[in-house]
Design a protein around this motif. Structure first.
Motif, PDB file in Angstrom:
ATOM      1  N   ALA A 109      12.669  35.679  38.929  1.00  8.55           N
ATOM      2  CA  ALA A 109      12.089  34.094  39.116  1.00  8.55           C
ATOM      3  C   ALA A 109      10.676  34.235  39.920  1.00  8.55           C
ATOM      4  O   ALA A 109      10.606  34.924  40.694  1.00  8.55           O
ATOM      5  CB  ALA A 109      13.119  33.394  39.870  1.00  8.55           C
ATOM      6  N   THR A 110      10.063  33.359  39.591  1.00  9.87           N
ATOM      7  CA  THR A 110       8.844  33.033  40.380  1.00  9.87           C
ATOM      8  C   THR A 110       8.341  31.690  40.497  1.00  9.87           C
ATOM      9  O   THR A 110       9.134  30.819  39.920  1.00  9.87           O
ATOM     10  CB  THR A 110       7.647  33.629  39.591  1.00  9.87           C
ATOM     11  N   LEU A 111       7.335  31.130  41.304  1.00  7.61           N
ATOM     12  CA  LEU A 111       6.826  29.795  41.325  1.00  7.61           C
ATOM     13  C   LEU A 111       5.382  29.982  40.876  1.00  7.61           C
ATOM     14  O   LEU A 111       4.670  30.799  41.081  1.00  7.61           O
ATOM     15  CB  LEU A 111       7.063  29.380  42.755  1.00  7.61           C
ATOM     16  N   GLY A 112       5.047  28.503  40.552  1.00  7.30           N
ATOM     17  CA  GLY A 112       3.688  28.250  40.317  1.00  7.30           C
ATOM     18  C   GLY A 112       3.498  26.738  40.287  1.00  7.30           C
ATOM     19  O   GLY A 112       4.303  25.900  40.697  1.00  7.30           O
ATOM     20  N   VAL A 113       2.140  26.437  39.868  1.00 10.19           N
ATOM     21  CA  VAL A 113       2.081  24.916  39.737  1.00 10.19           C
ATOM     22  C   VAL A 113       1.933  24.529  38.277  1.00 10.19           C
ATOM     23  O   VAL A 113       1.537  24.908  37.325  1.00 10.19           O
ATOM     24  CB  VAL A 113       0.488  24.715  40.210  1.00 10.19           C
ATOM     25  N   TYR A 114       3.170  23.507  37.977  1.00  9.72           N
ATOM     26  CA  TYR A 114       3.298  22.987  36.995  1.00  9.72           C
ATOM     27  C   TYR A 114       1.802  22.006  36.848  1.00  9.72           C
ATOM     28  O   TYR A 114       1.842  21.237  37.807  1.00  9.72           O
ATOM     29  CB  TYR A 114       4.410  22.021  36.797  1.00  9.72           C
ATOM     30  N   GLY A 235       9.393  26.129  41.405  1.00  5.26           N
ATOM     31  CA  GLY A 235       9.932  27.437  40.686  1.00  5.26           C
ATOM     32  C   GLY A 235      10.047  27.256  39.152  1.00  5.26           C
ATOM     33  O   GLY A 235      10.068  26.173  38.741  1.00  5.26           O
ATOM     34  N   ILE A 236       9.914  28.334  38.252  1.00 10.40           N
ATOM     35  CA  ILE A 236      10.085  28.207  36.732  1.00 10.40           C
ATOM     36  C   ILE A 236      11.608  27.522  36.441  1.00 10.40           C
ATOM     37  O   ILE A 236      11.846  27.330  35.347  1.00 10.40           O
ATOM     38  CB  ILE A 236       9.858  29.608  36.241  1.00 10.40           C
ATOM     39  N   THR A 266       1.544  37.105  42.400  1.00 13.69           N
ATOM     40  CA  THR A 266       2.553  36.016  42.373  1.00 13.69           C
ATOM     41  C   THR A 266       4.048  36.596  42.954  1.00 13.69           C
ATOM     42  O   THR A 266       4.187  37.764  42.718  1.00 13.69           O
ATOM     43  CB  THR A 266       3.035  35.222  41.013  1.00 13.69           C
ATOM     44  N   GLN A 267       4.628  35.778  43.672  1.00 16.22           N
ATOM     45  CA  GLN A 267       5.929  36.027  44.465  1.00 16.22           C
ATOM     46  C   GLN A 267       6.978  36.305  43.228  1.00 16.22           C
ATOM     47  O   GLN A 267       7.261  35.515  42.434  1.00 16.22           O
ATOM     48  CB  GLN A 267       6.446  35.253  45.277  1.00 16.22           C
ATOM     49  N   VAL A 268       7.738  37.467  43.287  1.00 13.31           N
ATOM     50  CA  VAL A 268       8.690  37.586  42.371  1.00 13.31           C
ATOM     51  C   VAL A 268      10.071  37.880  43.013  1.00 13.31           C
ATOM     52  O   VAL A 268      10.009  38.881  44.056  1.00 13.31           O
ATOM     53  CB  VAL A 268       8.327  38.581  41.422  1.00 13.31           C
TER      54      VAL A 268
END
Length: 380
Positions: A109-114, A235-236, A266-268
């Protein structure tokens, strides 16, 4: 021979059942019973503590309780084990606990900007490559009467995710520094990086909706899906629900940009990983099952449901919406979640303290509060 597979994610029960049926057809004589229960982490801890461990199980290598159990010798050490042979090297590294691997990482899992692609196209915008570009885009959208970002600040958990991600991504040597603080050797208030870090957290809120403090995760998801904002950081795991909320939305993700594009990573965290208990009665059969579940074919089938990136080499996984994040992961530009080193409960306190910052806008008070949360924690 019957083995129990204790797995912690209710949303994958159906696909796991399909994989078990395939495994049983290929391995006559081994029956696998899937077990998915409420509060699985608590149930797992209790069972392992009372010598009633499942034959094979999923858990999270970054989880503080799991780490403690592994270091107490209750979980099989898989360092250099053939079961780890197909794991991506960067992922094997960030799954280590005290330099050892105890789990086979399957899904990440990771996070980002939708971002809403139609809004970006309409205003002739490209995903930002730097933090300065992110601010520039936000200013342009604001001037055009569009809400640039959505925040779900009613939930301290969502705030905590943002803080942990950004600390790990942008603050130099943050793990070592926080370790020193928790050992009573340093104070957060002495570190010059914290003030600008807190200021940026506050500054971004200028580009959010008016009621960010009254907006929860579900509201933010629904509103982003219905085009009420151009961007939303989370998160995704939200992809499936965004699509369910609005199947017609054109959206994708970009990694949260850094000041310098060369520093981008990116943080995983490992979302699904499989391990074995020490002293398990059916270890040979359980190993055979892990071998099957971590094969390229099984991992592709398993990850298709959620679209998560893979911890296993050569697996085609991840939805097109997260291509920029899966590219970073495949090239090893990753870092582990820094909260894996924190004693239980600290992460919630950090989330609540940051929530308070958004209300008071008092950075000095915030840094003092963080210092109180972390200082000398390992000696208490």
């Amino acid at each position: 021979m019957k083995i129990e597979y204790f797995q912690m994610k209710p949303e994958v029960v159906d696909v796991v059942d399909e994989l078990i049926a395939k495994f049983e057809a290929e391995n006559p004589g081994i029956i696998v019973e899937q077990n998915n229960v409420p509060n699985p982490e608590n149930v797992w801890s209790m069972r392992v503590s009372t010598n009633d461990a499942p034959d094979v199980f999923t858990h999270y290598p970054h989880n503080a309780v799991f780490q403690k159990m592994a270091q107490e010798g209750r979980v099989v050490d898989l360092t250099n084990d053939p079961l780890m042979a197909n794991v991506q090297p960067a992922i094997a590294d960030l799954s280590k606990i005290g330099g050892k691997n105890y789990m086979v990482p399957i899904g990440l899992a990771t996070l980002g900007v939708y971002y809403n692609q139609e809004i970006f196209e309409k205003h002739h915008l490209q995903p930002p490559k730097t933090y300065a570009e992110l601010i520039e885009i936000s200013e342009k959208l604001l001037a055009a009467g569009v809400t640039p970002m959505y925040f779900h600040d009613k939930d301290f958990n969502g705030i905590r995710q943002e803080v942990v991600y950004k600390m790990g991504q942008t603050m130099p040597n943050i793990e070592q520094f926080l370790d020193d603080v928790m050992n009573g050797k340093a104070h957060i208030t002495d570190n010059p990086d914290f003030k600008p870090f807190a200021q940026k957290l506050l500054d971004l809120r200028k580009y959010g909706q008016q009621d960010n403090m009254g907006t929860g995760y579900d509201d933010a998801l629904r509103d982003f899906a219905n085009g009420k904002a151009a961007m939303w950081f989370t998160g995704i795991w939200a992809i499936k629900e965004i699509k369910a909320s609005n199947p017609d939305l054109k959206f994708a993700m970009f990694p949260l940009p850094t000041e310098d594009p060369a520093d981008l990573k990116t943080q995983v965290s490992v979302d699904t990983a499989i391990g074995l208990p020490v002293g398990g009665k059916n270890e040979a059969e359980a190993r055979k099952f892990i071998e099957f579940m971590s094969s390229k074919e099984s991992v592709e089938a398993y990850l298709k449901t959620a679209g998560y990136p893979s911890g296993i080499k050569g697996v085609e996984s991840g939805r097109p919406e997260i291509a920029s994040l899966t590219d970073l992961i495949a090239s090893g530009k990753v870092y582990p979640t820094i909260e894996r080193l924190w004693p239980p409960g600290i992460n919630a306190e950090v989330g609540k303290a940051t929530q308070e910052l958004f209300l008071t806008k008092d950075i000095d008070q915030y840094l003092n509060k963080l210092d109180t949360i972390f200082y000398n924690k390992f000696n208490q």
